[in-house]
Enzyme design. Structure first.
Site, short mmCIF file in Angstrom:
data_model
loop_
_atom_site.label_atom_id
_atom_site.label_comp_id
_atom_site.label_asym_id
_atom_site.label_seq_id
_atom_site.Cartn_x
_atom_site.Cartn_y
_atom_site.Cartn_z
CD GLU A 103 -10.50 -5.39 -2.87
OE1 GLU A 103 -10.23 -4.73 -2.20
OE2 GLU A 103 -11.09 -6.49 -2.83
CD GLU A 125 -6.48 -1.24 0.44
OE1 GLU A 125 -7.43 -1.45 1.37
OE2 GLU A 125 -5.87 -2.33 0.31
#
Length: 452
Positions: free
Chosen positions: A230, A235
Protein backbone atom coordinates in the site's frame (compact mmCIF):
# COMPACT_ATOMS: atom_id res chain seq x y z
CA UNK A 1 -1.05 5.24 8.58
CA UNK A 2 -0.98 3.87 12.09
CA UNK A 3 -4.41 2.36 12.43
CA UNK A 4 -6.07 2.03 9.10
CA UNK A 5 -9.06 -0.22 8.62
CA UNK A 6 -11.19 -1.08 5.62
CA UNK A 7 -13.80 1.56 5.13
CA UNK A 8 -16.99 -0.24 6.02
CA UNK A 9 -18.32 2.47 8.30
CA UNK A 10 -22.03 2.43 9.14
CA UNK A 11 -23.50 0.91 6.03
CA UNK A 12 -26.99 0.38 4.78
CA UNK A 13 -28.74 -2.62 6.24
CA UNK A 14 -27.53 -5.66 4.36
CA UNK A 15 -24.53 -3.93 2.74
CA UNK A 16 -21.75 -6.45 2.20
CA UNK A 17 -19.35 -7.83 -0.36
CA UNK A 18 -20.28 -10.91 -2.39
CA UNK A 19 -19.02 -12.56 -5.54
CA UNK A 20 -22.06 -13.06 -7.79
CA UNK A 21 -24.15 -10.30 -9.39
CA UNK A 22 -27.81 -9.49 -8.76
CA UNK A 23 -30.27 -7.75 -11.08
CA UNK A 24 -32.25 -5.45 -8.79
CA UNK A 25 -30.18 -2.29 -9.42
CA UNK A 26 -28.36 -1.38 -12.64
CA UNK A 27 -24.66 -0.70 -12.15
CA UNK A 28 -23.64 2.58 -13.84
CA UNK A 29 -20.18 3.90 -12.98
CA UNK A 30 -19.83 7.68 -12.54
CA UNK A 31 -17.59 9.13 -15.27
CA UNK A 32 -14.39 11.00 -14.34
CA UNK A 33 -11.67 12.38 -16.60
CA UNK A 34 -7.95 12.50 -15.79
CA UNK A 35 -4.80 13.40 -17.70
CA UNK A 36 -1.61 11.67 -18.86
CA UNK A 37 1.24 14.15 -19.35
CA UNK A 38 4.59 14.13 -21.14
CA UNK A 39 5.29 17.74 -20.12
CA UNK A 40 3.33 20.45 -18.29
CA UNK A 41 2.15 21.81 -21.64
CA UNK A 42 1.37 18.43 -23.19
CA UNK A 43 -1.35 16.43 -21.43
CA UNK A 44 -3.89 14.03 -22.89
CA UNK A 45 -7.34 13.67 -21.33
CA UNK A 46 -8.47 10.14 -20.47
CA UNK A 47 -12.11 9.18 -20.12
CA UNK A 48 -12.25 7.25 -16.86
CA UNK A 49 -14.88 6.08 -14.39
CA UNK A 50 -15.08 5.14 -10.74
CA UNK A 51 -16.60 2.18 -8.91
CA UNK A 52 -17.55 1.80 -5.25
CA UNK A 53 -16.02 -1.03 -3.26
CA UNK A 54 -18.22 -4.11 -3.02
CA UNK A 55 -18.23 -3.99 0.79
CA UNK A 56 -20.77 -1.16 0.59
CA UNK A 57 -23.25 -2.93 -1.66
CA UNK A 58 -26.57 -4.57 -0.93
CA UNK A 59 -26.06 -8.34 -0.87
CA UNK A 60 -28.97 -10.72 -0.96
CA UNK A 61 -29.90 -14.26 -1.87
CA UNK A 62 -29.48 -14.95 -5.57
CA UNK A 63 -33.16 -15.76 -6.09
CA UNK A 64 -34.79 -12.90 -4.20
CA UNK A 65 -34.47 -10.05 -1.73
CA UNK A 66 -33.39 -11.71 1.51
CA UNK A 67 -30.32 -10.08 3.07
CA UNK A 68 -27.24 -12.23 3.45
CA UNK A 69 -25.95 -9.84 6.10
CA UNK A 70 -27.88 -7.37 8.26
CA UNK A 71 -26.35 -4.92 10.71
CA UNK A 72 -23.14 -6.70 11.67
CA UNK A 73 -24.47 -10.26 11.59
CA UNK A 74 -24.59 -12.92 8.89
CA UNK A 75 -27.76 -14.74 7.85
CA UNK A 76 -26.76 -18.19 9.07
CA UNK A 77 -29.24 -19.94 6.79
CA UNK A 78 -27.75 -18.44 3.63
CA UNK A 79 -24.24 -18.24 5.04
CA UNK A 80 -23.47 -21.19 7.34
CA UNK A 81 -19.88 -21.26 6.08
CA UNK A 82 -17.57 -19.40 3.70
CA UNK A 83 -18.14 -21.42 0.52
CA UNK A 84 -21.89 -21.80 0.89
CA UNK A 85 -22.25 -18.07 1.44
CA UNK A 86 -20.47 -17.29 -1.84
CA UNK A 87 -22.73 -19.75 -3.67
CA UNK A 88 -25.95 -18.36 -2.17
CA UNK A 89 -25.35 -14.61 -2.22
CA UNK A 90 -25.06 -11.94 -4.90
CA UNK A 91 -24.16 -8.26 -4.74
CA UNK A 92 -26.16 -5.66 -6.59
CA UNK A 93 -25.64 -2.41 -8.45
CA UNK A 94 -25.25 0.94 -6.71
CA UNK A 95 -27.18 4.21 -6.77
CA UNK A 96 -24.04 6.29 -6.37
CA UNK A 97 -25.50 9.71 -5.61
CA UNK A 98 -28.67 8.97 -3.65
CA UNK A 99 -27.39 6.06 -1.59
CA UNK A 100 -23.67 6.73 -1.20
CA UNK A 101 -23.20 10.49 -1.72
CA UNK A 102 -20.75 9.92 -4.60
CA UNK A 103 -20.88 12.35 -7.52
CA UNK A 104 -18.58 13.31 -10.38
CA UNK A 105 -18.33 16.37 -12.61
CA UNK A 106 -15.70 16.47 -15.34
CA UNK A 107 -12.39 15.74 -13.60
CA UNK A 108 -13.78 15.98 -10.06
CA UNK A 109 -14.98 13.31 -7.62
CA UNK A 110 -16.98 14.37 -4.56
CA UNK A 111 -17.46 12.05 -1.58
CA UNK A 112 -20.00 12.97 1.10
CA UNK A 113 -19.46 11.60 4.61
CA UNK A 114 -23.04 10.76 5.66
CA UNK A 115 -25.80 10.09 3.15
CA UNK A 116 -29.35 9.42 4.27
CA UNK A 117 -31.70 7.60 1.91
CA UNK A 118 -33.68 4.47 2.76
CA UNK A 119 -30.79 3.79 5.13
CA UNK A 120 -27.77 5.63 6.48
CA UNK A 121 -24.44 5.35 4.67
CA UNK A 122 -21.13 6.40 6.23
CA UNK A 123 -18.11 7.12 4.03
CA UNK A 124 -17.05 5.38 0.85
CA UNK A 125 -14.12 3.82 -0.96
CA UNK A 126 -13.86 4.11 -4.74
CA UNK A 127 -11.45 2.93 -7.45
CA UNK A 128 -10.44 4.48 -10.77
CA UNK A 129 -11.32 2.24 -13.72
CA UNK A 130 -9.52 1.71 -17.03
CA UNK A 131 -12.69 0.23 -18.49
CA UNK A 132 -16.05 -0.85 -17.11
CA UNK A 133 -14.53 -4.17 -16.01
CA UNK A 134 -10.89 -3.37 -15.16
CA UNK A 135 -9.18 -1.13 -12.63
CA UNK A 136 -6.53 1.19 -14.05
CA UNK A 137 -3.01 0.15 -13.06
CA UNK A 138 -0.48 2.94 -12.44
CA UNK A 139 3.26 2.35 -12.90
CA UNK A 140 4.53 4.80 -10.29
CA UNK A 141 8.34 4.46 -10.28
CA UNK A 142 10.03 7.25 -12.24
CA UNK A 143 6.74 9.11 -12.43
CA UNK A 144 4.73 11.67 -10.50
CA UNK A 145 1.06 11.76 -9.53
CA UNK A 146 -0.72 15.08 -9.05
CA UNK A 147 -4.22 15.96 -7.92
CA UNK A 148 -6.19 18.86 -6.47
CA UNK A 149 -8.01 18.44 -3.19
CA UNK A 150 -10.58 20.44 -1.26
CA UNK A 151 -10.78 19.13 2.30
CA UNK A 152 -11.79 22.38 3.97
CA UNK A 153 -14.87 20.63 5.37
CA UNK A 154 -13.01 17.69 6.93
CA UNK A 155 -12.58 18.17 10.71
CA UNK A 156 -10.65 16.21 13.33
CA UNK A 157 -11.44 12.50 13.13
CA UNK A 158 -12.10 12.25 9.39
CA UNK A 159 -9.68 11.04 6.73
CA UNK A 160 -9.87 11.91 3.06
CA UNK A 161 -7.48 9.21 1.84
CA UNK A 162 -6.08 8.87 -1.68
CA UNK A 163 -3.73 5.92 -2.05
CA UNK A 164 -2.55 2.99 -4.16
CA UNK A 165 -2.74 -0.77 -3.50
CA UNK A 166 -1.60 -3.82 -5.46
CA UNK A 167 -5.09 -5.18 -6.16
CA UNK A 168 -5.67 -7.34 -9.20
CA UNK A 169 -6.85 -5.30 -12.19
CA UNK A 170 -9.86 -7.61 -12.67
CA UNK A 171 -10.79 -7.61 -8.97
CA UNK A 172 -9.62 -11.21 -8.57
CA UNK A 173 -11.84 -12.88 -11.19
CA UNK A 174 -9.02 -14.75 -12.93
CA UNK A 175 -7.51 -16.04 -9.68
CA UNK A 176 -10.75 -17.05 -7.98
CA UNK A 177 -13.35 -18.77 -10.14
CA UNK A 178 -16.18 -18.17 -7.68
CA UNK A 179 -15.73 -14.40 -8.05
CA UNK A 180 -17.94 -13.57 -11.03
CA UNK A 181 -18.56 -9.93 -10.07
CA UNK A 182 -15.00 -8.63 -10.37
CA UNK A 183 -13.77 -5.07 -10.72
CA UNK A 184 -17.03 -3.92 -12.29
CA UNK A 185 -18.57 -4.34 -8.83
CA UNK A 186 -15.53 -3.29 -6.79
CA UNK A 187 -14.21 -6.65 -5.57
CA UNK A 188 -10.68 -7.67 -4.58
CA UNK A 189 -9.67 -5.05 -2.01
CA UNK A 190 -6.49 -5.49 0.01
CA UNK A 191 -4.08 -3.28 1.93
CA UNK A 192 -1.21 -3.40 4.41
CA UNK A 193 -3.50 -3.84 7.42
CA UNK A 194 -4.63 -7.19 5.95
CA UNK A 195 -8.24 -6.13 6.60
CA UNK A 196 -10.45 -8.78 8.14
CA UNK A 197 -13.67 -6.76 8.01
CA UNK A 198 -14.17 -7.61 4.32
CA UNK A 199 -17.22 -9.82 3.95
CA UNK A 200 -15.81 -11.82 1.03
CA UNK A 201 -12.16 -12.60 0.26
CA UNK A 202 -10.73 -14.67 -2.61
CA UNK A 203 -14.15 -15.54 -3.93
CA UNK A 204 -15.51 -16.95 -0.67
CA UNK A 205 -17.29 -15.57 2.37
CA UNK A 206 -15.56 -14.39 5.52
CA UNK A 207 -18.25 -15.95 7.70
CA UNK A 208 -16.29 -18.47 9.72
CA UNK A 209 -14.97 -16.91 12.91
CA UNK A 210 -16.88 -13.66 12.30
CA UNK A 211 -17.13 -11.47 15.41
CA UNK A 212 -19.49 -8.46 15.27
CA UNK A 213 -17.94 -5.13 16.24
CA UNK A 214 -18.75 -3.74 19.68
CA UNK A 215 -18.72 -0.10 18.51
CA UNK A 216 -19.77 -0.29 14.85
CA UNK A 217 -23.30 -1.51 14.24
CA UNK A 218 -22.49 -2.60 10.70
CA UNK A 219 -19.01 -4.12 10.87
CA UNK A 220 -17.11 -7.04 12.28
CA UNK A 221 -13.94 -9.12 11.97
CA UNK A 222 -13.73 -12.48 10.22
CA UNK A 223 -11.25 -15.31 10.11
CA UNK A 224 -9.69 -14.19 6.81
CA UNK A 225 -7.75 -11.07 5.87
CA UNK A 226 -6.70 -9.63 2.51
CA UNK A 227 -3.13 -8.32 2.30
CA UNK A 228 -1.07 -6.36 -0.22
CA UNK A 229 1.41 -3.50 -0.47
CA UNK A 230 0.00 0.00 0.00
CA UNK A 231 1.23 3.48 -0.90
CA UNK A 232 -0.61 6.19 0.98
CA UNK A 233 -0.13 9.28 -1.17
CA UNK A 234 -2.50 11.31 0.94
CA UNK A 235 -4.26 10.79 4.27
CA UNK A 236 -5.62 14.06 5.54
CA UNK A 237 -8.22 16.33 7.00
CA UNK A 238 -8.13 20.12 7.39
CA UNK A 239 -5.89 19.76 10.45
CA UNK A 240 -3.15 17.31 9.43
CA UNK A 241 -1.80 15.12 6.65
CA UNK A 242 0.63 12.27 6.04
CA UNK A 243 2.01 10.26 3.16
CA UNK A 244 3.27 6.75 3.89
CA UNK A 245 4.63 3.68 2.06
CA UNK A 246 3.68 0.25 3.51
CA UNK A 247 5.57 -2.71 1.97
CA UNK A 248 4.54 -6.36 2.25
CA UNK A 249 6.90 -9.31 1.90
CA UNK A 250 4.42 -10.64 -0.66
CA UNK A 251 3.40 -7.53 -2.57
CA UNK A 252 0.44 -8.92 -4.55
CA UNK A 253 -2.99 -9.56 -3.07
CA UNK A 254 -3.04 -12.63 -0.84
CA UNK A 255 -5.13 -13.89 2.06
CA UNK A 256 -4.13 -14.57 5.65
CA UNK A 257 -5.68 -16.37 8.61
CA UNK A 258 -6.94 -14.82 11.84
CA UNK A 259 -4.34 -13.22 14.11
CA UNK A 260 -1.55 -14.34 11.79
CA UNK A 261 -2.67 -11.42 9.61
CA UNK A 262 -1.30 -8.80 11.99
CA UNK A 263 -2.41 -5.20 11.53
CA UNK A 264 -5.26 -3.31 13.12
CA UNK A 265 -7.60 -6.29 13.39
CA UNK A 266 -5.31 -8.77 15.12
CA UNK A 267 -4.04 -9.30 18.66
CA UNK A 268 -0.41 -9.02 17.49
CA UNK A 269 0.02 -5.98 15.25
CA UNK A 270 3.26 -7.17 13.66
CA UNK A 271 2.41 -10.86 13.17
CA UNK A 272 1.79 -10.64 9.43
CA UNK A 273 3.95 -10.17 6.35
CA UNK A 274 2.95 -6.51 5.84
CA UNK A 275 4.07 -3.30 7.55
CA UNK A 276 0.94 -1.84 9.17
CA UNK A 277 2.70 1.32 10.41
CA UNK A 278 4.70 2.26 7.33
CA UNK A 279 7.23 5.08 7.18
CA UNK A 280 5.17 8.25 7.42
CA UNK A 281 5.88 11.87 6.63
CA UNK A 282 3.55 14.14 8.60
CA UNK A 283 4.89 17.75 8.60
CA UNK A 284 3.50 18.45 12.08
CA UNK A 285 5.03 15.26 13.46
CA UNK A 286 8.31 16.25 11.79
CA UNK A 287 8.27 19.48 13.82
CA UNK A 288 6.75 21.95 11.35
CA UNK A 289 3.65 22.91 13.29
CA UNK A 290 2.60 25.90 11.18
CA UNK A 291 3.10 24.38 7.74
CA UNK A 292 -0.28 22.71 7.14
CA UNK A 293 -3.73 23.80 8.32
CA UNK A 294 -6.30 26.53 7.96
CA UNK A 295 -4.41 29.78 7.35
CA UNK A 296 -1.00 28.03 7.37
CA UNK A 297 1.62 27.79 4.60
CA UNK A 298 -0.53 25.15 2.93
CA UNK A 299 -3.91 26.72 3.68
CA UNK A 300 -6.49 23.96 4.03
CA UNK A 301 -9.38 26.42 3.92
CA UNK A 302 -8.73 26.57 0.16
CA UNK A 303 -8.18 24.01 -2.59
CA UNK A 304 -4.56 23.11 -3.38
CA UNK A 305 -2.51 20.72 -5.52
CA UNK A 306 -0.49 17.75 -4.22
CA UNK A 307 2.38 16.43 -6.37
CA UNK A 308 4.04 13.15 -5.30
CA UNK A 309 7.21 11.98 -7.04
CA UNK A 310 8.44 8.37 -7.06
CA UNK A 311 12.17 8.48 -7.76
CA UNK A 312 13.90 5.49 -9.33
CA UNK A 313 13.61 3.25 -12.37
CA UNK A 314 12.32 -0.21 -13.20
CA UNK A 315 11.47 -1.86 -9.89
CA UNK A 316 14.03 0.21 -7.95
CA UNK A 317 12.41 2.88 -5.76
CA UNK A 318 14.93 5.18 -4.04
CA UNK A 319 12.92 8.14 -2.74
CA UNK A 320 9.37 9.47 -2.41
CA UNK A 321 8.97 13.25 -2.29
CA UNK A 322 5.99 15.56 -2.20
CA UNK A 323 5.34 19.26 -2.85
CA UNK A 324 2.28 21.46 -3.12
CA UNK A 325 0.91 24.26 -5.29
CA UNK A 326 -1.54 26.86 -4.03
CA UNK A 327 -2.48 30.20 -5.55
CA UNK A 328 0.07 29.64 -8.30
CA UNK A 329 2.93 29.22 -5.80
CA UNK A 330 5.01 26.06 -5.47
CA UNK A 331 5.44 25.07 -1.82
CA UNK A 332 8.31 22.73 -1.00
CA UNK A 333 8.20 20.21 1.83
CA UNK A 334 10.17 21.68 4.77
CA UNK A 335 12.97 19.75 6.45
CA UNK A 336 12.26 18.15 9.80
CA UNK A 337 13.23 20.17 12.86
CA UNK A 338 14.12 17.17 15.04
CA UNK A 339 17.91 17.18 15.69
CA UNK A 340 18.66 13.82 14.06
CA UNK A 341 16.28 14.41 11.14
CA UNK A 342 17.10 17.95 9.99
CA UNK A 343 18.70 16.69 6.78
CA UNK A 344 15.47 15.14 5.51
CA UNK A 345 12.38 16.46 3.71
CA UNK A 346 11.40 13.28 1.84
CA UNK A 347 11.10 9.54 2.40
CA UNK A 348 14.25 7.45 1.87
CA UNK A 349 15.47 4.28 3.58
CA UNK A 350 17.98 6.35 5.58
CA UNK A 351 15.25 8.72 6.71
CA UNK A 352 12.97 5.87 7.75
CA UNK A 353 15.65 4.20 9.85
CA UNK A 354 16.58 7.50 11.52
CA UNK A 355 12.95 8.42 12.14
CA UNK A 356 12.15 5.11 13.81
CA UNK A 357 15.09 5.63 16.18
CA UNK A 358 14.24 9.27 16.91
CA UNK A 359 10.59 8.46 17.59
CA UNK A 360 11.32 5.16 19.38
CA UNK A 361 9.04 3.27 16.98
CA UNK A 362 9.37 -0.36 15.93
CA UNK A 363 11.10 -0.46 12.54
CA UNK A 364 8.85 -2.91 10.74
CA UNK A 365 9.33 -0.88 7.56
CA UNK A 366 12.95 -1.99 7.24
CA UNK A 367 12.12 -5.53 8.37
CA UNK A 368 9.62 -5.89 5.52
CA UNK A 369 12.11 -4.69 2.91
CA UNK A 370 11.82 -0.89 2.96
CA UNK A 371 11.68 1.02 -0.31
CA UNK A 372 13.14 -1.91 -2.26
CA UNK A 373 10.15 -4.10 -1.41
CA UNK A 374 7.77 -1.17 -1.87
CA UNK A 375 9.22 -0.77 -5.35
CA UNK A 376 8.68 -4.45 -6.10
CA UNK A 377 4.98 -3.95 -5.47
CA UNK A 378 4.82 -0.77 -7.53
CA UNK A 379 6.48 -2.45 -10.51
CA UNK A 380 3.45 -4.70 -11.00
CA UNK A 381 1.09 -1.72 -11.20
CA UNK A 382 -1.14 -0.27 -8.49
CA UNK A 383 -4.83 0.61 -8.29
CA UNK A 384 -5.87 4.14 -7.28
CA UNK A 385 -8.19 4.36 -4.26
CA UNK A 386 -10.11 7.55 -3.37
CA UNK A 387 -11.99 7.43 -0.08
CA UNK A 388 -13.47 9.12 2.98
CA UNK A 389 -13.66 7.37 6.35
CA UNK A 390 -13.80 7.59 10.13
CA UNK A 391 -11.92 5.34 12.53
CA UNK A 392 -13.66 2.92 14.90
CA UNK A 393 -10.31 1.63 16.18
CA UNK A 394 -8.28 4.72 17.13
CA UNK A 395 -10.53 7.72 16.37
CA UNK A 396 -7.95 8.93 13.78
CA UNK A 397 -5.73 10.17 16.64
CA UNK A 398 -2.68 8.60 14.94
CA UNK A 399 -3.16 11.22 12.20
CA UNK A 400 -4.21 14.41 13.97
CA UNK A 401 -3.63 14.24 17.75
CA UNK A 402 -1.23 12.91 20.38
CA UNK A 403 -0.89 9.15 19.96
CA UNK A 404 -0.74 6.97 21.95
CA UNK A 405 -3.06 9.16 24.00
CA UNK A 406 -1.13 8.56 27.23
CA UNK A 407 2.20 9.55 25.65
CA UNK A 408 4.13 12.67 26.60
CA UNK A 409 3.21 15.10 23.82
CA UNK A 410 6.67 16.67 24.04
CA UNK A 411 8.37 13.37 23.20
CA UNK A 412 9.60 13.12 19.59
CA UNK A 413 6.93 11.93 17.18
CA UNK A 414 4.10 11.50 19.65
CA UNK A 415 2.20 14.68 18.78
CA UNK A 416 0.88 14.33 15.25
CA UNK A 417 -1.50 17.30 15.35
CA UNK A 418 -3.51 19.67 17.52
CA UNK A 419 -6.79 17.74 17.70
CA UNK A 420 -7.86 16.79 21.22
CA UNK A 421 -7.24 13.22 22.34
CA UNK A 422 -10.99 13.02 22.98
CA UNK A 423 -11.83 13.91 19.36
CA UNK A 424 -12.71 11.69 16.42
CA UNK A 425 -15.19 9.36 18.13
CA UNK A 426 -17.22 7.97 15.20
CA UNK A 427 -20.58 8.42 16.92
CA UNK A 428 -19.72 12.09 17.46
CA UNK A 429 -18.41 12.96 13.99
CA UNK A 430 -21.15 11.01 12.25
CA UNK A 431 -23.64 13.26 14.04
CA UNK A 432 -21.89 16.64 14.14
CA UNK A 433 -20.11 16.47 10.77
CA UNK A 434 -22.54 14.49 8.65
CA UNK A 435 -22.29 17.02 5.80
CA UNK A 436 -18.48 16.79 5.55
CA UNK A 437 -17.26 16.34 1.99
CA UNK A 438 -13.94 15.85 0.22
CA UNK A 439 -13.38 16.67 -3.46
CA UNK A 440 -10.54 15.12 -5.49
CA UNK A 441 -10.00 16.64 -8.93
CA UNK A 442 -7.61 17.42 -11.79
CA UNK A 443 -5.60 14.18 -11.63
CA UNK A 444 -2.41 14.28 -13.72
CA UNK A 445 0.17 11.54 -14.20
CA UNK A 446 3.46 11.32 -16.07
CA UNK A 447 7.26 11.29 -15.78
CA UNK A 448 8.78 13.33 -12.98
CA UNK A 449 8.49 17.00 -13.94
CA UNK A 450 5.75 16.38 -16.51
CA UNK A 451 2.64 17.50 -14.63
CA UNK A 452 3.69 20.96 -13.35
Amino acid sequence: MFSKFALTGSLLAGAVNAQGVGTQQTETHPQMTWQSCTSPSSCTTNQGEVVIDSNWRWVHDKDGYVNCYTGNTWNTTLCPDDKTCAANCVLDGADYSSTYGITTSGNALSLQFVTQSSGKNIGSRTYLMESSTKYHLFDLIGNEFAFDVDLSKLPCGLNGALYFVTMDADGGMAKYSTNTAGAEYGTGYCDSQCPRDLKFINGQGNVEGWTPSTNDANAGVGGLGSCCSEMDVWEANSMDMAYTPHPCETAAQHSCNADECGGTYSSSRYAGDCDPDGCDWNPFRMGNKDFYGSGDTVDTSQKFTVVTQFHGSGSSLTEISQYYIQGGTKIQQPNSTWPTLTGYNSITDDFCKAQKVEFNDTDVFSEKGGLAQMGAGMADGMVLVMSLWDDHYANMLWLDSTYPVDADASSPGKQRGTCATTSGVPADVESSDASATVIYSNIKFGPIGATY
